[in-house]
Design a protein around this motif. Sequence first.
Motif, short mmCIF file in Angstrom:
data_model
loop_
_atom_site.label_atom_id
_atom_site.label_comp_id
_atom_site.label_asym_id
_atom_site.label_seq_id
_atom_site.Cartn_x
_atom_site.Cartn_y
_atom_site.Cartn_z
N GLN B 50 0.86 -1.18 0.00
CA GLN B 50 0.00 0.00 0.00
C GLN B 50 0.90 1.24 0.00
O GLN B 50 2.08 1.15 0.35
N ALA B 51 0.31 2.39 -0.36
CA ALA B 51 1.14 3.61 -0.53
C ALA B 51 1.95 3.94 0.73
O ALA B 51 3.16 4.18 0.65
N GLY B 52 1.29 3.94 1.89
CA GLY B 52 1.99 4.29 3.13
C GLY B 52 3.05 3.27 3.48
O GLY B 52 4.16 3.62 3.90
N GLU B 53 2.70 2.01 3.28
CA GLU B 53 3.64 0.91 3.56
C GLU B 53 4.85 1.00 2.63
O GLU B 53 5.99 0.80 3.05
N ALA B 54 4.57 1.33 1.36
CA ALA B 54 5.67 1.47 0.38
C ALA B 54 6.60 2.61 0.77
O ALA B 54 7.82 2.48 0.69
N ASP B 55 6.01 3.72 1.24
CA ASP B 55 6.84 4.87 1.63
C ASP B 55 7.71 4.54 2.84
O ASP B 55 8.90 4.87 2.87
N ASP B 56 7.11 3.89 3.84
CA ASP B 56 7.88 3.52 5.04
C ASP B 56 9.02 2.57 4.68
O ASP B 56 10.15 2.72 5.14
N THR B 57 8.69 1.58 3.84
CA THR B 57 9.70 0.60 3.45
C THR B 57 10.80 1.27 2.63
O THR B 57 11.99 0.96 2.82
N ALA B 58 10.40 2.18 1.75
CA ALA B 58 11.40 2.87 0.93
C ALA B 58 12.33 3.71 1.81
O ALA B 58 13.54 3.74 1.59
N GLN B 59 11.75 4.37 2.81
CA GLN B 59 12.60 5.14 3.74
C GLN B 59 13.61 4.23 4.43
O GLN B 59 14.80 4.55 4.50
N ASP B 60 13.11 3.11 4.93
CA ASP B 60 14.01 2.16 5.60
C ASP B 60 15.10 1.68 4.64
O ASP B 60 16.27 1.56 5.02
N ALA B 61 14.69 1.42 3.41
CA ALA B 61 15.64 0.91 2.42
C ALA B 61 16.73 1.95 2.14
O ALA B 61 17.91 1.61 2.03
N PHE B 62 16.34 3.22 2.04
CA PHE B 62 17.34 4.26 1.78
C PHE B 62 18.28 4.43 2.97
O PHE B 62 19.48 4.67 2.79
N LEU B 63 17.74 4.29 4.17
CA LEU B 63 18.62 4.39 5.35
C LEU B 63 19.62 3.23 5.37
O LEU B 63 20.80 3.42 5.69
N ILE B 64 19.14 2.04 5.00
CA ILE B 64 20.05 0.88 4.92
C ILE B 64 21.10 1.14 3.84
O ILE B 64 22.29 0.87 4.02
N ALA B 65 20.63 1.68 2.71
CA ALA B 65 21.56 1.96 1.60
C ALA B 65 22.64 2.96 2.03
O ALA B 65 23.81 2.81 1.67
#
Lengths: 125, 194
Positions: B50-65
């Motif tokens: 879902q949009a909110g879930e995608a945004d949260d996951t993307a944020q986490d992914a960028f922090l990991i990156a």
Amino acid sequence: MAEVEFERRLERFFADAPDLPDAGAFADRVERRLNTGWTARRWLIGAAGGAGGVIGASQLIMSNLFQRAEAAGDSAKVLQAGLTQIAPRADWVSGFASAGVVVWVASALAIVAMGFALTRVIEEL
Amino acid sequence: MAGSTNLRFTSLHDVELCSHAATGERRAFGELVRRHGSAVRGLLRRMGAQAGEADDTAQDAFLIAFERITEFRGEGTFASWVKRIAARTYLKRLQKERKLGAFASDGIEDEPAAGPSDADAAIDLDGALKMLGAAERLCVSMCFGAGLSHAEAAEALNLPLGTVKSHVKRGLEKLRARLAPGGGAAVEGRRGNG
């Protein structure tokens, strides 16, 4: 052949992601989270460095280093008195007399160096 | 001063920005997020988030990156590298929420999430993906969107390789039927920052 062509087309479709309207706001949120994490990290590093310095200082005090330095200073004075009798003109060990001050300064520098080293190690981690 | 620095970053290549980010320059990484954030969020939505879930996951992914930026050697593109991280992060999230187990059973035909309201309307990839079952959609997105091999997807999904291959095969067949010229709808290519 047609399958491969379709798969490449599909990859292109996936790569053609639309620009979302809040792309800037999203990037700002990520940057804020990065900055928050960085600030917390700096505090942690500073605190660890300070704690390392305090531990170093307490270890030095507990090892009676300063009493030993004073004893070494006294011994130096006795030694100098003896040497002065042998060769009155020579000032053999006047430096030892101020050994206590030197040890204090050296200890302070050692504590600073330990704190700095610890900080660097944590930063590298 | 900060504005001029940001302006300087906008003119740099991704690899140069990664080099700056590797030295701890967070504004350089921010520029990378600005460039590729939509692509990553889009991929996660296509995977079924879902949009909110995608945004949260993307944020986490960028922090990991950002944490692992020194591992990026510039062999592929930054976008594909971070998409792989995002896909794996999303899977971990699904595993944590125990949603991934539903995909484990092979041979079960998932119900499509939603069908098109008007078959004659022009559709895009997003619409076509909604015709797939959840597992098919996830597997196809991981392999063709995030660039994972079947084996990597199988490992990430904790599924047998054969199961992933069959999900991909079935998904591709449905997409081909939907997206191929004369397959029911025209495809609208959409421009983005890739």
